[in-house]
Design a protein around this motif. Structure first.
Motif: not given
Ligand SMILES: O=P(O)(O)OC[C@H]1O[C@H](OP(=O)(O)OP(=O)(O)O)[C@H](O)[C@@H]1O
Ligand SMILES: O=c1cc[nH]c(=O)[nH]1
Ligand SMILES: [Mg+2]
Length: 207
Positions: A77-78, A101-102, A129, A133-135, A137
């Motif tokens: 979503r973000a 979604a993580r 995006d 974070a962990t990378g 996604s």
């Molecule tokens: O680097 P990572 O550890 O993979 O985390 C990053 C992901 O987390 C968030 O999305 P989220 O999964 O929360 O989904 P959302 O946008 O629907 O809230 C963000 O927008 C990234 O896509």
């Protein structure tokens, strides 16, 4: 891997608004849009231009346009909160979508949407995006793009964690990162510190 941290006072100001826990959803979305404008401006600084003659009311001169407009790919979503602003800056761009979604236990991305052109060879791609974070996604998203032939990918991320930058680098994927900040670290729940919390929740509300 090229990591460009856009170190500009206006970028810092918008990022501070987003970090501040007192910022409500509407103000968070507005700051994200303004920050997106500045990050895309920087990310496209070296984009190839095509030159064509134009006539001003006074004289003939050179006109410029992007020679090869990128595909924009918000990660839902973000990343949706960056999409309209990016499209306003590059109205000729096509847009694809990835939904992830993580899983907050395993920190693995769960895919739920993939809407991308079949052939991305010879086309630059800007992935939108706010959070790296962990990378996980971003690696998943870029793999979808390289599977379709993409070789020129830029990740536009409001914030990055060193762990995510390292993961992208080690993946060997053809990507560069443009961000407003590489923060200190991830915490034990996989959140960026100091970060800004859950970007999707802050834009659209908790799910
Ligand atoms: O680097 P990572 O550890 O993979 O985390 C990053 C992901 O987390 C968030 O999305 P989220 O999964 O929360 O989904 P959302 O946008 O629907 O809230 C963000 O927008 C990234 O896509
Ligand atoms: O800090 C973080 C990490 C992952 N996703 C977010 O939205 N925020
Ligand atoms: Mg989220």
């Amino acid at each position: 891997m090229d990591v460009r941290v856009v170190d500009h006072p206006l970028v810092k100001a918008r990022l501070s608004t987003m970090r501040d826990a007192r910022t409500n959803s509407a103000a968070f979305r507005a700051a994200l849009q303004e920050l997106t404008l500045m990050l895309i401006y920087e990310a496209t600084r070296d984009a190839e231009v095509a030159v064509e003659p134009i006539h001003t009311p006074v004289a003939r001169t050179n006109g410029y346009r992007l020679a090869n407009p990128p595909l924009l790919v918000p990660v839902l979503r973000a990343g949706l909160g960056m999409a309209d602003q990016a499209h306003r800056l590059i109205p000729e761009a096509q847009m694809g979508f990835v939904g992830l979604a993580r899983d907050e236990e395993t920190l693995q991305p769960t895919p739920y949407l993939e809407s991308l052109p079949a052939d991305l060879s010879d086309r630059p791609v800007l992935v939108l995006d706010p959070m790296l974070a962990t990378g996980g996604s971003m690696v998943h998203t870029i793999s979808l793009l390289t599977d379709r032939g993409a070789s020129d990918v830029t990740a536009i991320c409001t914030l990055a964690a060193p762990e995510g930058v390292r993961r992208l680098e080690e993946s060997g994927l053809p990507v560069r990162v443009v961000t407003a900040s590489v923060d200190e670290r991830l915490n034990e729940s996989g959140f960026i510190v100091p970060g800004l919390g859950d970007a999707g929740d802050r834009e659209y509300g908790a799910v």
